[in-house]
Scaffold this motif. Structure first.
Motif, PDB file in Angstrom:
ATOM      1  N   LEU A  67       1.177  -0.997  -0.073  1.00  0.00           N
ATOM      2  CA  LEU A  67       0.099  -0.133   0.048  1.00  0.00           C
ATOM      3  C   LEU A  67       0.744   1.639  -0.207  1.00  0.00           C
ATOM      4  N   GLU A  68       2.407   1.161   0.659  1.00  0.00           N
ATOM      5  CA  GLU A  68       2.664   2.367   0.538  1.00  0.00           C
ATOM      6  C   GLU A  68       3.509   2.853  -0.200  1.00  0.00           C
ATOM      7  N   ASP A  69       3.610   1.573  -1.868  1.00  0.00           N
ATOM      8  CA  ASP A  69       4.012   2.090  -3.047  1.00  0.00           C
ATOM      9  C   ASP A  69       3.595   2.859  -3.865  1.00  0.00           C
ATOM     10  N   LEU A  70       2.013   2.631  -3.280  1.00  0.00           N
ATOM     11  CA  LEU A  70       0.506   3.909  -4.303  1.00  0.00           C
ATOM     12  C   LEU A  70       1.398   5.017  -4.384  1.00  0.00           C
ATOM     13  N   ALA A  71       2.563   5.964  -2.806  1.00  0.00           N
ATOM     14  CA  ALA A  71       3.091   7.258  -2.798  1.00  0.00           C
ATOM     15  C   ALA A  71       3.337   7.363  -4.107  1.00  0.00           C
ATOM     16  N   GLY A  72       3.696   6.362  -4.770  1.00  0.00           N
ATOM     17  CA  GLY A  72       4.675   6.986  -6.315  1.00  0.00           C
ATOM     18  C   GLY A  72       3.920   7.109  -7.479  1.00  0.00           C
ATOM     19  N   CYS A  73       2.055   7.220  -7.187  1.00  0.00           N
ATOM     20  CA  CYS A  73       1.517   7.127  -8.338  1.00  0.00           C
ATOM     21  C   CYS A  73       1.128   8.626  -8.209  1.00  0.00           C
ATOM     22  N   PRO A  74       0.783   9.288  -9.537  1.00  0.00           N
ATOM     23  CA  PRO A  74       0.291  10.656  -9.406  1.00  0.00           C
ATOM     24  C   PRO A  74      -0.653  11.033  -8.976  1.00  0.00           C
ATOM     25  N   LEU A  75      -0.773  12.170  -7.969  1.00  0.00           N
ATOM     26  CA  LEU A  75      -2.062  12.483  -8.088  1.00  0.00           C
ATOM     27  C   LEU A  75      -3.397  13.240  -8.547  1.00  0.00           C
ATOM     28  N   THR A  76      -5.084  13.091  -8.218  1.00  0.00           N
ATOM     29  CA  THR A  76      -5.299  13.961  -8.754  1.00  0.00           C
ATOM     30  C   THR A  76      -6.042  14.978  -8.189  1.00  0.00           C
ATOM     31  N   THR A  77      -6.259  16.020  -8.920  1.00  0.00           N
ATOM     32  CA  THR A  77      -6.968  17.019  -8.248  1.00  0.00           C
ATOM     33  C   THR A  77      -8.342  17.454  -8.714  1.00  0.00           C
ATOM     34  N   PRO A  78      -9.037  18.652  -7.882  1.00  0.00           N
ATOM     35  CA  PRO A  78     -10.188  18.716  -8.273  1.00  0.00           C
ATOM     36  C   PRO A  78     -10.147  19.386  -9.912  1.00  0.00           C
ATOM     37  N   ALA A  79      -8.813  20.223 -10.206  1.00  0.00           N
ATOM     38  CA  ALA A  79      -8.747  20.814 -11.383  1.00  0.00           C
ATOM     39  C   ALA A  79      -9.057  19.619 -12.372  1.00  0.00           C
ATOM     40  N   PRO A 280       1.468  18.503   1.822  1.00  0.00           N
ATOM     41  CA  PRO A 280       0.669  19.645   1.068  1.00  0.00           C
ATOM     42  C   PRO A 280       1.457  19.791   0.206  1.00  0.00           C
ATOM     43  N   VAL A 281       2.594  20.768  -0.164  1.00  0.00           N
ATOM     44  CA  VAL A 281       4.076  21.364  -0.366  1.00  0.00           C
ATOM     45  C   VAL A 281       4.333  19.704  -1.355  1.00  0.00           C
ATOM     46  N   SER A 282       5.157  18.707  -0.499  1.00  0.00           N
ATOM     47  CA  SER A 282       5.524  17.994  -1.139  1.00  0.00           C
ATOM     48  C   SER A 282       5.299  16.739  -1.537  1.00  0.00           C
ATOM     49  N   ALA A 283       4.444  16.537  -1.460  1.00  0.00           N
ATOM     50  CA  ALA A 283       3.254  15.273  -1.303  1.00  0.00           C
ATOM     51  C   ALA A 283       4.006  14.233  -0.800  1.00  0.00           C
ATOM     52  N   ARG A 284       4.744  14.270  -0.130  1.00  0.00           N
ATOM     53  CA  ARG A 284       5.169  12.730   0.596  1.00  0.00           C
ATOM     54  C   ARG A 284       4.317  12.188   1.228  1.00  0.00           C
ATOM     55  N   TYR A 291      -0.237  16.481  11.373  1.00  0.00           N
ATOM     56  CA  TYR A 291      -1.062  17.197   9.645  1.00  0.00           C
ATOM     57  C   TYR A 291      -1.110  17.264   8.666  1.00  0.00           C
ATOM     58  N   GLY A 292      -1.190  16.900   7.762  1.00  0.00           N
ATOM     59  CA  GLY A 292      -1.378  17.523   6.822  1.00  0.00           C
ATOM     60  C   GLY A 292      -2.981  16.920   5.437  1.00  0.00           C
ATOM     61  N   GLU A 293      -2.318  16.904   4.488  1.00  0.00           N
ATOM     62  CA  GLU A 293      -3.848  17.082   3.432  1.00  0.00           C
ATOM     63  C   GLU A 293      -4.048  15.978   3.336  1.00  0.00           C
ATOM     64  N   VAL A 294      -5.237  15.354   3.419  1.00  0.00           N
ATOM     65  CA  VAL A 294      -5.915  14.221   3.126  1.00  0.00           C
ATOM     66  C   VAL A 294      -6.089  13.840   1.494  1.00  0.00           C
TER      67      VAL A 294
END
Length: 446
Positions: A67-79, A280-284, A291-294
């Motif tokens: 599951l931790e390897d999902l961090a290598g997948c790009p993020l999807t955004t509201p935009a 939220p800045v580095s996305a790590r 605390y960080g972005e969900v």
């Protein structure tokens, strides 16, 4: 487990959904299921969604091993949803049974559209059925103060879930007429209310002033927006009721997590969603407790899967075990949203959540709006809405309350901020998640 506390009903429900065996659900069982579903969801999105075929092109096609390897997948955004929603759909558009349009605050003003299949909505109904069993049982009346006129709307799905539970739904919709809503609550002698935090607060304060001799609800579930401690405290004081909080958003399929009787964070819907908390800045990804972005990934969505979707919500995973004894992960109460933080100076800022805590704690206040005009100095103006006939507060009381917020206090003392207040009569309204309106001033624009 503390004496008298029941394990959240989500525990047994998720154990059944994940095919877990044994007397207790374990983290190993949940995570094994999530990994399998995660790989299925990614493979399906790559095959059927033109957007994800491009979006994941740089990601190895081999299965995600951990599951931790999902961090290598790009993020999807509201935009991404705003620009490419149709290309996110997996399969035929004929399989889509519900389209939800969400207003955005972006510069283009283009709305987001989220697509659901009938199977996706069935999952939500089942989550609502299970989740509401935390609050009510057979024969209990629940007043639904959410949009429910259209088939497949949130109020309609909640109504279906309550019927399956053996409950009695009382469909009302958003509060548009405060006296009528309170009168209906009293007439129906409802056990539970489900609604928008500030609207439920307004009902409680109206009830206290004009209907206080009539029966109060035993419990309330607050959803759709930030839930301030001030609102929870007032509902408990006025109605002596138990207050539960729900975490979710339309993009999650409406349901994301729910408090148990311990009221120490949201137990997450881990059979349908995989959650991360990132910087939220580095996305790590961040360790539990920080605390960080969900961010979430849908595990069972058919119509429009979302992979590593940025919510903009700021929270943290709670590392300590829940007093109810559940093994499900918990998310702490959302502190604020990334786009709700308004900078007032080099080291000063303010959020809607901070305004909620100081203004909604004032007696008779039902709601408020806030506006920041960027000028020299910046100007923060709040319009506080009070129940008709109540003149408890002066503008000075409101200004003094604003100064309790550190960012406001420091920015005003530094000459970077001027504050103002207006008082108006409350008129029920709803425009989605409440936020601080930001405008450019005359001098700052020149």
């Amino acid at each position: 487990m503390k004496s008298g506390l029941k394990v959240t009903p989500l525990e047994a429900w998720i154990a059944l959904k994940t095919g877990s065996t044994g007397s207790t659900l374990t983290r190993e069982q949940v995570e094994r299921y999530q990994l399998s579903r995660l790989n299925d969801s990614i493979a399906r999105a790559r095959t059927l969604s033109p957007f994800y075929r491009r979006h994941l092109a740089g990601m190895a096609r081999a299965a995600v091993a951990r599951l931790e390897d999902l961090a290598g997948c790009p993020l999807t955004t509201p935009a991404d949803i705003t620009a490419h929603a149709m290309q996110m759909i997996c399969g035929s558009q004929s399989e889509i049974s519900r389209v939800v349009t969400l207003d955005t605050s972006g510069t283009t003003g283009e709305p987001k559209r989220v697509y659901f299949s009938a199977a996706d909505q069935e999952l939500t109904v089942d989550f609502f059925r299970c989740g509401m069993s935390t609050l009510v049982g057979t024969g209990d009346k629940t007043m639904i103060l959410l949009p429910g006129e259209r088939p497949g709307s949130v109020g309609d799905l909640l109504r279906q879930g309550l019927l399956r539970l053996g409950g009695v739904p009382v469909a009302h919709g958003l509060v548009k007429n405060l006296p009528a809503a309170v009168e209906a609550m009293c007439r129906e002698q409802v056990t539970c209310l489900v609604g928008v935090p500030v609207q439920v607060l307004a009902m409680a304060r109206y009830w206290e002033k004009w209907q206080g001799s009539k029966r109060a609800p035993r419990c309330a579930l607050l959803s759709t927006d930030y839930v301030s401690a001030a609102i929870v405290s007032e509902l408990r004081r006025i109605w002596q009721c138990e207050v539960f909080e729900h975490y979710g958003m339309t993009e999650m399929g409406l349901g994301g997590g729910l408090e148990c009787q311990a009221h120490q964070g949201y137990h997450l819907r881990e059979n349908d969603l995989y959650f991360e908390v990132i910087d939220p800045v580095s996305a790590r990804p961040l360790p539990d407790g920080e605390y960080g972005e969900v961010v979430f990934t849908t595990l069972t969505r058919q119509g429009m899967p979302l992979i590593r979707y940025r919510t903009g919500d700021i929270s943290r995973f709670i590392p300590e075990p829940c007093p109810c004894g559940s093994s499900l992960r918990r998310l702490a109460r959302v502190q604020n949203r990334l786009n709700s933080r308004v900078v007032l100076g080099e080291h000063q800022a303010i959020t809607m959540a901070e305004l909620d805590e100081v203004l909604l704690a004032l007696p008779a206040v039902a709601d408020f709006t806030a506006e920041v005009v960027y000028d020299r100095p910046a100007k923060l103006t709040v319009q506080v809405e009070i129940l008709s006939g109540d003149i408890t507060h002066s503008e000075q009381v409101i200004l003094n309350s604003l100064r309790l917020i550190p960012g406001v206090h420091m920015a005003e003392r530094a000459g970077l901020l001027a504050i103002g207040a207006r008082i108006a009569h409350y008129f029920p309204h709803y425009s989605g998640k409440r936020s601080i309106r930001i405008m450019e001033g005359v001098r700052s624009a020149t």
